[in-house]
Design a protein around this motif. Structure first.
Motif, PDB file in Angstrom:
ATOM      1  N   LEU A 376      -3.726   8.008  18.705  1.00 25.91           N
ATOM      2  CA  LEU A 376      -3.558   6.558  18.823  1.00 25.91           C
ATOM      3  C   LEU A 376      -4.913   5.927  19.117  1.00 25.91           C
ATOM      4  CD1 LEU A 376      -1.996   3.846  19.265  1.00 25.91           C
ATOM      5  CD2 LEU A 376      -1.636   4.555  21.622  1.00 25.91           C
ATOM      6  N   HIS A 404       0.253  18.239   9.426  1.00 20.46           N
ATOM      7  CA  HIS A 404       0.768  16.876   9.505  1.00 20.46           C
ATOM      8  C   HIS A 404      -0.239  15.976  10.204  1.00 20.46           C
ATOM      9  CE1 HIS A 404       4.305  19.118   8.488  1.00 20.46           C
ATOM     10  NE2 HIS A 404       4.112  19.845   9.554  1.00 20.46           N
ATOM     11  N   THR A 405      -0.322  14.772   9.744  1.00 23.46           N
ATOM     12  CA  THR A 405      -1.261  13.831  10.331  1.00 23.46           C
ATOM     13  C   THR A 405      -0.502  12.568  10.686  1.00 23.46           C
ATOM     14  OG1 THR A 405      -2.796  14.697   8.705  1.00 23.46           O
ATOM     15  CG2 THR A 405      -3.548  12.843  10.011  1.00 23.46           C
ATOM     16  N   VAL A 406      -0.475  12.224  11.955  1.00 27.25           N
ATOM     17  CA  VAL A 406       0.273  11.042  12.392  1.00 27.25           C
ATOM     18  C   VAL A 406      -0.622  10.148  13.252  1.00 27.25           C
ATOM     19  CG1 VAL A 406       2.421  10.232  13.443  1.00 27.25           C
ATOM     20  CG2 VAL A 406       2.306  12.542  12.503  1.00 27.25           C
ATOM     21  N   PRO A 407      -1.465   9.385  12.608  1.00 28.97           N
ATOM     22  CA  PRO A 407      -2.342   8.520  13.396  1.00 28.97           C
ATOM     23  C   PRO A 407      -1.729   7.133  13.585  1.00 28.97           C
ATOM     24  CG  PRO A 407      -3.063   8.568  11.114  1.00 28.97           C
ATOM     25  CD  PRO A 407      -1.750   9.301  11.182  1.00 28.97           C
ATOM     26  N   TYR A 408      -1.860   6.595  14.762  1.00 31.23           N
ATOM     27  CA  TYR A 408      -1.431   5.219  15.026  1.00 31.23           C
ATOM     28  C   TYR A 408      -2.692   4.393  15.275  1.00 31.23           C
ATOM     29  CZ  TYR A 408       3.227   7.114  16.218  1.00 31.23           C
ATOM     30  OH  TYR A 408       4.432   7.751  16.209  1.00 31.23           O
ATOM     31  N   ILE A 409      -2.754   3.242  14.671  1.00 30.38           N
ATOM     32  CA  ILE A 409      -3.887   2.352  14.919  1.00 30.38           C
ATOM     33  C   ILE A 409      -3.316   0.994  15.297  1.00 30.38           C
ATOM     34  CG2 ILE A 409      -5.913   1.238  13.892  1.00 30.38           C
ATOM     35  CD1 ILE A 409      -5.982   3.620  11.892  1.00 30.38           C
ATOM     36  N   ALA A 422      -8.546  11.032   6.501  1.00 34.77           N
ATOM     37  CA  ALA A 422      -7.927  12.339   6.659  1.00 34.77           C
ATOM     38  C   ALA A 422      -7.880  13.034   5.317  1.00 34.77           C
ATOM     39  CB  ALA A 422      -6.523  12.206   7.214  1.00 34.77           C
TER      40      ALA A 422
ATOM     41  N   THR C 359      -1.187   0.082  12.242  1.00 34.75           N
ATOM     42  CA  THR C 359      -1.082   0.863  11.009  1.00 34.75           C
ATOM     43  C   THR C 359      -0.945   2.339  11.329  1.00 34.75           C
ATOM     44  OG1 THR C 359      -2.235   1.542   8.996  1.00 34.75           O
ATOM     45  CG2 THR C 359      -3.608   0.693  10.757  1.00 34.75           C
ATOM     46  N   LYS C 360      -0.191   3.006  10.502  1.00 35.86           N
ATOM     47  CA  LYS C 360       0.159   4.396  10.769  1.00 35.86           C
ATOM     48  C   LYS C 360       0.261   5.142   9.439  1.00 35.86           C
ATOM     49  CE  LYS C 360       3.888   6.907  13.025  1.00 35.86           C
ATOM     50  NZ  LYS C 360       5.338   6.814  13.244  1.00 35.86           N
ATOM     51  N   GLN C 362       0.492   8.370   7.373  1.00 38.41           N
ATOM     52  CA  GLN C 362       0.862   9.731   7.765  1.00 38.41           C
ATOM     53  C   GLN C 362       0.925  10.688   6.584  1.00 38.41           C
ATOM     54  OE1 GLN C 362       4.614   9.251  10.354  1.00 38.41           O
ATOM     55  NE2 GLN C 362       4.197   7.320   9.361  1.00 38.41           N
ATOM     56  N   LEU C 363       0.537  11.910   6.859  1.00 43.08           N
ATOM     57  CA  LEU C 363       0.680  12.983   5.871  1.00 43.08           C
ATOM     58  C   LEU C 363       1.536  14.072   6.492  1.00 43.08           C
ATOM     59  CD1 LEU C 363      -3.016  13.494   4.674  1.00 43.08           C
ATOM     60  CD2 LEU C 363      -1.189  12.391   3.400  1.00 43.08           C
ATOM     61  N   GLU C 364       2.490  14.569   5.728  1.00 44.38           N
ATOM     62  CA  GLU C 364       3.239  15.759   6.172  1.00 44.38           C
ATOM     63  C   GLU C 364       3.200  16.759   5.047  1.00 44.38           C
ATOM     64  OE1 GLU C 364       7.003  15.664   8.032  1.00 44.38           O
ATOM     65  OE2 GLU C 364       6.635  13.714   8.955  1.00 44.38           O
ATOM     66  N   HIS C 374      -5.943  10.506   3.060  1.00 48.33           N
ATOM     67  CA  HIS C 374      -5.568   9.131   3.373  1.00 48.33           C
ATOM     68  C   HIS C 374      -6.637   8.508   4.247  1.00 48.33           C
ATOM     69  CE1 HIS C 374      -3.086  10.117   7.248  1.00 48.33           C
ATOM     70  NE2 HIS C 374      -4.360  10.150   7.464  1.00 48.33           N
TER      71      HIS C 374
END
Lengths: 482, 251, 442
Positions: A376, A404-409, A422, C359-360, C362-364, C374
């Protein structure tokens, strides 16, 4: 199956090196958690009133909370009543006063781990605090550090000798209400390291803590608190290992860092808890809360982590950038193999003006490993001219793992500049071919490519640690190509 | 036309220009030469109105106006043009739209009617042909994906279309092969006339073989250390900047 | 909130079906009722749910009525609105007023053999053959989709036989007049093998309309089919708009989705595609241009379920005033989807102190032989670019507008239908200072 996949499969099958058990007489409280247990832990440590109050508040709050469910991890329910919350080696009455009082078995344990505790044998320039199960068993170079006014001691000792510092800073970055695991830690934590660097002092050596879980059915709940006063500097290293056991063991630590005006704290971790076996049996559940606060202007906190162990890793070393011009950094390598799961990343909270943060995350997934980056970046309205740059790269070895990439901005200030990038890739057949065509053995090529992938993170580790981390990754991918 | 007096300029507290005096009259071509870091690009950018520079002393007058008080667009409308060393890419905005917007802003200032699409195209096409530019570049976003040479030629095209009174070219020769360099030089030479002044900022003498200057200034460590005719550039090429710097130290 | 749901649950189940299309068909009534039960069981989403973390729909839940309007459209009073629509002869035009098809305003034009373009309500009322499975979904992407099934007013069913190519775009115009009504459009597009079409969904609300639109669009593309879908959201400043666009793609199909969120008080678009066959192509483009107290949320998801598919996603936001933009984009690469090539980007311009962006991206990833990237950025107009423009004589305000236009134009330029592209370009320029000048120069 293409050759490269087969080779990779063989390469990623490896053994855990630190899986031995030490036989020691221990003082272990019965399993289960209630107020009595907490009072008992507090009493064993001869804690002042304020500590017991704090623990009890945390415990009562914990009873109202449930485990968080948002992370990308799966495990059978943890029976919190089936864990022993305190275990200590039985030597001396209240723990060893000097290294000579240490149980020789313990010393041998640390030697096996490659961590010599006898000062004369030590690497010059690294002071070590060793935490065995729940208690700190040895702290080296204390006297030398004391000359500079640096306090580096077991947490329980700090509670006795510097209660005012503990009371002032404990829970000021990670309050006992922070999250389920941090709350549990606040109630039951048994020991850990405490470090205070006085104003203007540059700590002349690396400070280091080695954590070892030994006893069966115990949880380890250590708490580390590092305060760098105005203009101070400290570099801190943390290493962790555990025996191989079929059951899962819980590790729920809390680390709080406080950097006052102009101070700098570098915190590096090489986490190599037992990851479980090839079928996913056993291994440490590592639920850790690490957070630093750049409390003063021009302060600087950087986290570097190499996460290769644990069945489950749940940790987000974060920085609260409160002071103007403060800097937060997070450099991470996380490797998951077999059935390991890692959900790790960072939170950078920009509050002060002109604050900067950098995030560099390298995830490597192999076998059936699942690797999640969760981050975050938060820019609050007052954080004028905040800057963040985040880069998250994933490398997949094999087709049964996940990345998995889960970024919050979240940005609430128009002068902010936030960039996130990423990528996900694998070791390409062409890369391998190119290396082998130049005469490099395939396993060496894979090691080389993985090291190259992680290089930007390793560069942020102190030299000895970088070598160790590199070896750890090398071992992780060791094997014959047949 | 342009009169710079005792100009001192700092960037983030560091003094870059340390007392520049420069007079440029209509019809003249000046070359400002100097080694890297001598401050020549700073001077060009400052004159075009770039922010971030602190003028600590001195003055700049252009056509008898206090140039330092004018925002960049007013300078441009008054006839100041800078060909950028690193032309900026502007995604999503076509070259044609960009140039038309600029041209009409300037024409309006000069009391000229705005050009319609047809007249504009005719004007631009001719100039592009002379510069050996592909007409397709007009529909592409400004400088985006242009090669180094295309970017430089695009700068000269803008100059040709906007017809400035004072044209400054910042390292326009860098990164050009010999054919492109000739095209660019031809473009500049065609614009030489009795009313227009041209200032060439360059590291090498190469460009000056094709555009012969009336005056050559050598800038070093934020000062003009020597001025002379076109022959000064040739000497510099022969002996290098070291020669001059030594001479300055000796004197 | 629950008490309210209960109160109009009663109303909906007892009264609503009587004036909604298909109330004579038992399966439609069953589908509506079971969808409604799913909606009631879940209730309105709250910010505690991850997918609704940044978007609060409490204001929708507080509406006095969620029941759709039963007032037949009045073409005379609305006709003036449509003077500016695309020339009728250049599209197949269907106009819906407050959720109901207006045959007077529509101009279907001539369709090639093998193409069917019909009103969903007509199909239901005439008990004609309907893509039943598509209407009666058991698992919706969001609870609003369940509400849509329960209360669907009307919509479009487009069916193309294999190989049929529609030359002209299908233009669906949904107009909300000032009644503050609730509108539930349902569109179903089924393209046979190798069929191609372009569909524009345009939601237009009168400035002061307090309406609530809950739309669902379902797209099914057979092998080698291609659909360009362009959604233009231009609701009134107090309108709520929630919509789902969901595609299923067979091998070798191409789906391009464009979403432009320019209007409305609160807008939420859930756009998804499932790439079920090999070598599909999928592109999601979007632009949200917000000011005042506007809130726009795009949630996208692309599921790579088969090998060798390509997906591209480009979303941009321009946020002024006290507006709030949300982007959540998910790309999921499933185990069998080797050779996936996926790229996603989200870029945002924050123009005011009160604006906010979350903004979020995501890659899975569950497959190793993939190329996935991304990126996301939040920032301001670039100083170098501003200086460059000003040094060419363009004043600061126009330079800003030009740069914002350029930022938006990278997304607008991806729309293939030229008239639509020009229209959106103009709508964007209308919102920018000095935009008229730029328009003249285009």
């Amino acid at each position: 199956m293409p050759t490269s996949t087969k080779q990779l499969d063989e390469l990623i099958g490896r053994e855990y090196r630190h899986g031995f058990v030490t036989t020691l007489e221990t003082d272990t409280v019965p399993r289960g958690l209630n107020e009595e247990v907490i009072r008992m832990i507090s009493a064993r440590k001869h804690e002042p009133e304020f500590m017991l109050d704090w623990r009890l508040k945390a415990y009562r709050y914990w009873l109202t909370k449930a485990e968080p469910e948002w992370a990308n991890i799966h495990h059978p329910p943890i029976d919190y009543q089936n864990i022993s919350y305190y275990s200590a080696p039985k030597s001396g009455k209240d723990g060893p006063r000097s290294l000579s009082e240490l149980d020789p078995e313990l010393l041998r344990t640390y030697e096996k781990l490659g961590i010599p505790l006898k000062e004369q044998e030590m690497l010059a320039g690294v002071a070590v605090d060793a935490v065995f199960d729940s208690v700190s068993v040895a702290t080296t170079f204390k006297a030398k550090l004391a000359e500079l006014g640096i306090i580096f001691c077991p947490f329980s000792e700090a509670v006795q000798k510097h209660p005012e510092l503990v009371q002032q800073y404990l829970g000021s970055v990670v309050p006992y209400t922070d999250n389920f695991f941090a709350t549990l830690n606040s109630a039951v934590f048994s020991d850990g390291s405490f470090c205070y660097i006085p104003p203007g002092v540059r700590c002349p050596m690396e400070l280091s803590t080695y954590f070892r879980i030994n006893e069966k059915n115990t949880g380890q709940f250590e708490r580390t608190l590092i305060v760098a006063d105005k203009g101070a500097y400290v570099s801190y290293l943390e290493g962790c290992t555990a025996p191989m056991r079929d059951e899962n063991q819980l590790h729920a630590a809390v680390v709080e860092l406080i950097a006052l005006e102009g101070a700098q704290i570098k915190y590096a971790t090489v986490q190599n808890w037992y990851p479980g076996d090839k079928e996913g049996r056993g291994g440490i559940y590592n639920f850790v809360t690490k957070r630093g606060e750049c409390r003063g202007d021009n302060s600087h906190i950087s986290w570097t982590q190499v996460e290769t162990g644990s069945a489950i890793t749940w940790k987000y070393p974060s920085v609260v950038l409160r002071g103007d011009n403060s800097v937060g950094e997070f450099y991470s390598v996380a490797l998951t193999n077999h059935y390991q799961q890692a959900d790790t990343g960072t939170k950078m909270t920009h509050i002060g003006r002109n604050t900067r943060s950098t995030v560099l995350s390298k995830g490597i997934s192999a076998g059936r490993g699942q690797n999640t980056y969760r981050g975050l970046i938060k820019v609050l309205p007052g954080a004028e001219d905040a800057r963040n740059y985040t880069q998250c790269d994933s490398l997949l070895l094999g087709d049964r793992c996940g990345a998995h990439t889960v970024p919050y901005i979240e940005v609430k200030n128009p002068s902010a500049k936030v960039e996130h990038e990423a990528s996900t890739s694998r070791i390409g057949e062409d890369q391998l071919f190119y290396c082998t065509q130049r005469g490099i053995a395939p396993e060496e090529a894979v090691s080389m490519i993985v090291s190259g992938f992680c290089k930007a993170v390793f560069q942020n580790l102190p030299m000895e640690f970088a070598v160790e981390a590199q070896k750890l990754l090398g071992v992780s991918l060791e094997g014959s190509t047949g | 036309m342009l009169s710079v007096k005792n100009l001192h300029v700092a960037v983030e507290g560091k003094e870059i220009l340390r007392g520049i005096d420069l007079d440029v009259r209509p019809g003249e071509v000046h070359a400002i030469m100097g080694p890297n870091g001598s401050g020549k690009s700073t001077l060009a950018q400052l004159l075009a109105g770039r922010e971030g520079y602190q003028v600590t002393a001195g003055s700049v007058r252009y056509l008898d106006m206090d140039m330092l008080a004018m925002p960049p667009e007013e300078r441009a409308r008054a006839g100041v043009f800078l060909a950028f060393q690193y032309p900026v890419e502007i995604p999503g905005v076509s070259n044609a739209l960009f140039l038309k917007t600029a041209l009409n802003s300037i024409r309006k200032q000069r009391g000229l009617p705005e050009l319609d699409a047809m007249d504009f195209l005719t004007l631009v096409r001719d100039k592009m042909k002379l510069l050996g530019m592909d007409e397709k570049l007009l529909q592409r976003a400004v400088n985006e994906g242009f090669s180094g040479g295309e970017k430089k030629r695009n700068e000269i095209l803008q100059m040709a279309v906007l017809e400035p009174s004072l044209a400054m070219l910042d390292e326009t020769d860098s990164g050009l092969d010999i054919d492109a360099l000739k095209l660019v030089a031809d473009g500049v030479n065609r614009m030489r006339n009795a009313e227009r002044a041209i200032v060439l900022v360059t590291h090498y003498q190469r460009l000056l073989e094709f555009i012969v200057p009336d005056v050559v200034h050598v800038l070093s460590q934020g000062r003009i250390v020597k001025s002379g005719g076109a022959e000064l550039a040739v000497e510099l090429e022969q002996y290098g900047y070291g020669w001059l710097e030594n001479e300055v130290q000796v004197s | 909130m629950n008490a309210q749901i209960e109160s109009w649950e009663k109303m909906a189940l007892e009264r609503v079906p009587q004036y909604l299309a298909g109330h004579g068909l038992p399966w439609v009534t069953r589908a509506r009722q079971s969808a409604f039960e799913r909606f009631v069981a879940h209730g309105f989403p709250t910010r505690r749910e991850e997918e609704w973390k940044y978007t609060d729909v409490a204001a929708i839940a507080k509406r006095t009525s969620l029941a759709p309007d039963n007032i037949p459209p009045d073409p005379a009073s609305e006709a003036a609105l449509f003077a500016w629509t695309l020339a009728q002869e250049s599209t197949h035009l269907l106009v819906f007023v407050n959720g109901h098809l207006s045959t007077e305003l529509s101009a279907l034009g001539e369709l090639p053999t093998g193409a069917r373009l019909e009103s969903l309500a007509d199909l239901m009322d005439s008990n004609a053959d309907l893509p039943q499975a598509l209407f009666d979904q058991q698992h919706e992407h969001t609870v609003f989709a369940a509400l849509n099934t329960a209360l669907t007013t009307d919509g479009t069913v487009l069916r193309l036989a294999p190989g049929v190519v529609l030359e002209k775009p299908v233009y669906l115009l949904f107009v909300a007049s000032g009644h503050g009504t609730a509108i539930y459009p349902r569109n179903i597009f089924v393209l046979g093998e190798g069929a191609h079409a372009t569909v524009i969904e345009h939601y237009f609300g009168m400035l002061e309309a307090h309406n609530f639109t809950d739309a669902v669009t379902q797209i099914s593309l057979a092998a080698g089919a291609g659909l360009q879908h362009c959604k233009l959201l231009q609701e009134g400043k107090d309108a709520f708009h929630v919509a789902g666009i969901h595609a299923e793609q067979a091998a070798g199909s191409r789906f391009a989705s464009h979403s432009f969120a320019l209007g409305g008080r609160l807008a939420r678009n859930d756009i998804t595609s499932r790439l079920n066959g090999a070598e599909c192509q999928c592109s999601f483009d979007g632009l949200y241009l917000l000011d005042g107290r506007q809130h726009a949320d795009h949630h996208t998801r692309i599921d790579h379920l088969a090998p060798s598919c390509t997906s591209r996603e480009h979303y941009r936001g321009i946020l002024d005033g006290e507006s709030h933009g949300v982007f959540s984009g998910k790309v999921v690469v499933h185990p069998l989807a080797a050779k996936t090539d996926a790229h996603q980007s989200n870029r945002n311009l924050l123009l005011s102190r009160q604006a906010e962006i979350d903004t979020k991206p995501q890659l899975e990833i569950f497959a190793d032989d993939v190329k996935c990237t991304h990126g996301a950025t939040v920032g301001q107009l670039d100083d170098d670019s501003l200086f460059y423009l000003r040094s060419r004589g363009i004043d600061a305000e126009s330079a800003r507008s030009l740069l914002i236009y350029g930022f938006a134009n990278d997304i607008i330029g991806r729309v293939e239908a030229p008239e639509m592209r020009a229209r959106i370009e103009h709508l964007v320029l209308d919102r920018l200072p000095q935009g008229d000048q730029i328009k003249e120069l285009l």
